[in-house]
Enzyme design. Structure first.
Site, PDB file in Angstrom:
ATOM      1  N   GLU A 133       0.850  -1.198   0.000  1.00  0.00           N
ATOM      2  CA  GLU A 133       0.000   0.000   0.000  1.00  0.00           C
ATOM      3  C   GLU A 133       0.882   1.243   0.000  1.00  0.00           C
ATOM      4  O   GLU A 133       2.032   1.199   0.441  1.00  0.00           O
ATOM      5  CB  GLU A 133      -0.905  -0.071   1.260  1.00  0.00           C
ATOM      6  CG  GLU A 133      -1.805   1.105   1.521  1.00  0.00           C
ATOM      7  CD  GLU A 133      -2.880   1.343   0.481  1.00  0.00           C
ATOM      8  OE1 GLU A 133      -2.536   1.520  -0.693  1.00  0.00           O
ATOM      9  OE2 GLU A 133      -4.071   1.395   0.864  1.00  0.00           O
ATOM     10  N   ASP A 134       0.348   2.338  -0.526  1.00  0.00           N
ATOM     11  CA  ASP A 134       1.134   3.575  -0.526  1.00  0.00           C
ATOM     12  C   ASP A 134       1.163   4.222   0.862  1.00  0.00           C
ATOM     13  O   ASP A 134       2.209   4.633   1.351  1.00  0.00           O
ATOM     14  CB  ASP A 134       0.622   4.565  -1.594  1.00  0.00           C
ATOM     15  CG  ASP A 134      -0.883   4.859  -1.503  1.00  0.00           C
ATOM     16  OD1 ASP A 134      -1.585   4.278  -0.644  1.00  0.00           O
ATOM     17  OD2 ASP A 134      -1.376   5.679  -2.308  1.00  0.00           O
ATOM     18  N   ASP A 163      -3.812   5.580   6.405  1.00  0.00           N
ATOM     19  CA  ASP A 163      -4.318   6.832   6.963  1.00  0.00           C
ATOM     20  C   ASP A 163      -5.297   6.478   8.091  1.00  0.00           C
ATOM     21  O   ASP A 163      -4.879   6.193   9.209  1.00  0.00           O
ATOM     22  CB  ASP A 163      -4.966   7.599   5.804  1.00  0.00           C
ATOM     23  CG  ASP A 163      -5.454   8.982   6.158  1.00  0.00           C
ATOM     24  OD1 ASP A 163      -4.676   9.748   6.729  1.00  0.00           O
ATOM     25  OD2 ASP A 163      -6.614   9.307   5.850  1.00  0.00           O
ATOM     26  N   PHE A 201      -1.121  16.373   3.990  1.00  0.00           N
ATOM     27  CA  PHE A 201      -1.440  15.651   2.764  1.00  0.00           C
ATOM     28  C   PHE A 201      -0.204  15.583   1.878  1.00  0.00           C
ATOM     29  O   PHE A 201       0.353  16.605   1.493  1.00  0.00           O
ATOM     30  CB  PHE A 201      -2.622  16.272   2.022  1.00  0.00           C
ATOM     31  CG  PHE A 201      -3.258  15.285   1.094  1.00  0.00           C
ATOM     32  CD1 PHE A 201      -4.122  14.309   1.575  1.00  0.00           C
ATOM     33  CD2 PHE A 201      -2.943  15.281  -0.263  1.00  0.00           C
ATOM     34  CE1 PHE A 201      -4.671  13.357   0.736  1.00  0.00           C
ATOM     35  CE2 PHE A 201      -3.495  14.338  -1.114  1.00  0.00           C
ATOM     36  CZ  PHE A 201      -4.361  13.373  -0.614  1.00  0.00           C
ATOM     37  N   ARG A 236       1.338  11.916  -9.168  1.00  0.00           N
ATOM     38  CA  ARG A 236       1.890  10.571  -8.939  1.00  0.00           C
ATOM     39  C   ARG A 236       3.297  10.442  -9.491  1.00  0.00           C
ATOM     40  O   ARG A 236       4.083   9.631  -9.036  1.00  0.00           O
ATOM     41  CB  ARG A 236       1.022   9.507  -9.621  1.00  0.00           C
ATOM     42  CG  ARG A 236      -0.388   9.392  -9.062  1.00  0.00           C
ATOM     43  CD  ARG A 236      -1.046   8.133  -9.609  1.00  0.00           C
ATOM     44  NE  ARG A 236      -2.486   8.132  -9.439  1.00  0.00           N
ATOM     45  CZ  ARG A 236      -3.120   7.764  -8.331  1.00  0.00           C
ATOM     46  NH1 ARG A 236      -2.437   7.372  -7.280  1.00  0.00           N
ATOM     47  NH2 ARG A 236      -4.441   7.782  -8.281  1.00  0.00           N
TER      48      ARG A 236
HETATM   49  P1  IMP Z   1      -7.320   4.740   4.751  1.00  0.00           P
HETATM   50  O1  IMP Z   1      -8.337   3.711   4.401  1.00  0.00           O
HETATM   51  O2  IMP Z   1      -7.942   5.950   5.383  1.00  0.00           O
HETATM   52  O3  IMP Z   1      -6.161   4.216   5.570  1.00  0.00           O
HETATM   53  O4  IMP Z   1      -6.813   5.331   3.384  1.00  0.00           O
HETATM   54  C1  IMP Z   1      -5.719   4.919   2.720  1.00  0.00           C
HETATM   55  C2  IMP Z   1      -5.753   5.559   1.336  1.00  0.00           C
HETATM   56  O5  IMP Z   1      -6.039   6.939   1.400  1.00  0.00           O
HETATM   57  C3  IMP Z   1      -4.398   5.466   0.690  1.00  0.00           C
HETATM   58  O6  IMP Z   1      -4.245   4.302  -0.058  1.00  0.00           O
HETATM   59  C4  IMP Z   1      -4.363   6.709  -0.180  1.00  0.00           C
HETATM   60  O7  IMP Z   1      -4.901   6.416  -1.445  1.00  0.00           O
HETATM   61  C5  IMP Z   1      -5.260   7.685   0.504  1.00  0.00           C
HETATM   62  N1  IMP Z   1      -4.485   8.696   1.261  1.00  0.00           N
HETATM   63  C6  IMP Z   1      -4.478   8.899   2.595  1.00  0.00           C
HETATM   64  N2  IMP Z   1      -3.674   9.901   2.948  1.00  0.00           N
HETATM   65  C7  IMP Z   1      -3.127  10.354   1.803  1.00  0.00           C
HETATM   66  C8  IMP Z   1      -2.173  11.398   1.503  1.00  0.00           C
HETATM   67  O8  IMP Z   1      -1.629  12.119   2.364  1.00  0.00           O
HETATM   68  N3  IMP Z   1      -1.858  11.553   0.193  1.00  0.00           N
HETATM   69  C9  IMP Z   1      -2.400  10.799  -0.802  1.00  0.00           C
HETATM   70  N4  IMP Z   1      -3.290   9.809  -0.573  1.00  0.00           N
HETATM   71  C10 IMP Z   1      -3.653   9.597   0.717  1.00  0.00           C
HETATM   72 MG    MG Z   2      -4.544   4.072  -2.068  1.00  0.00          MG
END
Ligand code: IMP
Ligand code: MG
Length: 182
Positions: free
Chosen positions: A101-102, A105, A154, A167
């Site tokens: 995963e990138d 969050d 962000f 990206r």
């Molecule tokens: P989660 O389900 O809230 O943990 O969201 C994870 C996803 O939110 C990641 O795979 C990203 O695509 C997106 N995301 C969360 N924070 C960021 C950020 O700071 N920059 C870009 N994408 C983010």
């Molecule tokens: Mg993502």
């Protein structure tokens, strides 16, 4: 400075720091799975740059696959409903799966994916995330491999986007808040 960087407030992680850390993660995974085969599953699209660099640092027999999940729609706050748009094609039962995963969050995406893979009877299921924004966690989930902890800002670049852009930056940078508040 490239034109694509004009909305970047500051560089958080440089391209050299990224490649050094990816090498370390690859070496760690190689060591942890010695003598085993792995399936590396990337979560599209954010993980693509990280994943393609990472797998070249993993010295193990492997196959790769991808998933598409959705939670974000042109917003910087996670909406919380995780939908599987594209699933893996490989049968993962009995396999060592490393999901890539990138960024984690709120934790909702990885929490859902972990539950999904648990019922699929993988031999081992591990989470590898390039970035971890622990401060924003809403659901408890810990990654097994973390590239960098990042502050509650962000970030974009090296695969991570805002509204589909940025990206292709080589580094990870903090997006100017005026870009997503206007
Ligand atoms: P989660 O389900 O809230 O943990 O969201 C994870 C996803 O939110 C990641 O795979 C990203 O695509 C997106 N995301 C969360 N924070 C960021 C950020 O700071 N920059 C870009 N994408 C983010
Ligand atoms: Mg993502």
């Amino acid at each position: 400075m490239k034109k694509t960087y004009e909305n970047i407030e500051r560089i958080l992680i440089s391209k050299d720091e990224l490649s050094q850390r990816v090498k370390e993660l690859g070496a760690q995974i190689t060591k942890d799975f010695e003598g085993e085969e792995v399936i590396v599953v990337g979560v599209l699209k954010g993980s693509v740059l990280f994943m393609t660099d990472l797998i070249r640092e993993i010295d193990l027999p492997m196959d790769i696959d991808f998933m598409v999940v959705s939670s974000y729609e042109g917003s910087t706050v996670s909406s919380g409903n995780v939908k599987i748009i594209k699933d893996v094609n490989i049968d993962v039962a009995g396999k060592n799966v490393i999901i890539v995963e990138d960024i984690i969050d709120s934790g909702r995406t990885m929490h859902s994916l972990k539950e999904l893979f648990e019922v699929r009877d993988c031999k081992v299921f591990k989470i590898c995330t390039l970035l971890d924004k622990k401060e924003r966690r809403k659901i408890e989930i810990d990654a097994d491999y973390v590239g960098f902890d990042v502050p509650n800002e962000f970030v974009v670049g090296y695969g991570l986007d805002y509204d589909g852009k940025y990206r292709n930056l080589e580094d990870i940078g903090v997006l100017k808040p005026e870009i997503y508040t206007k």
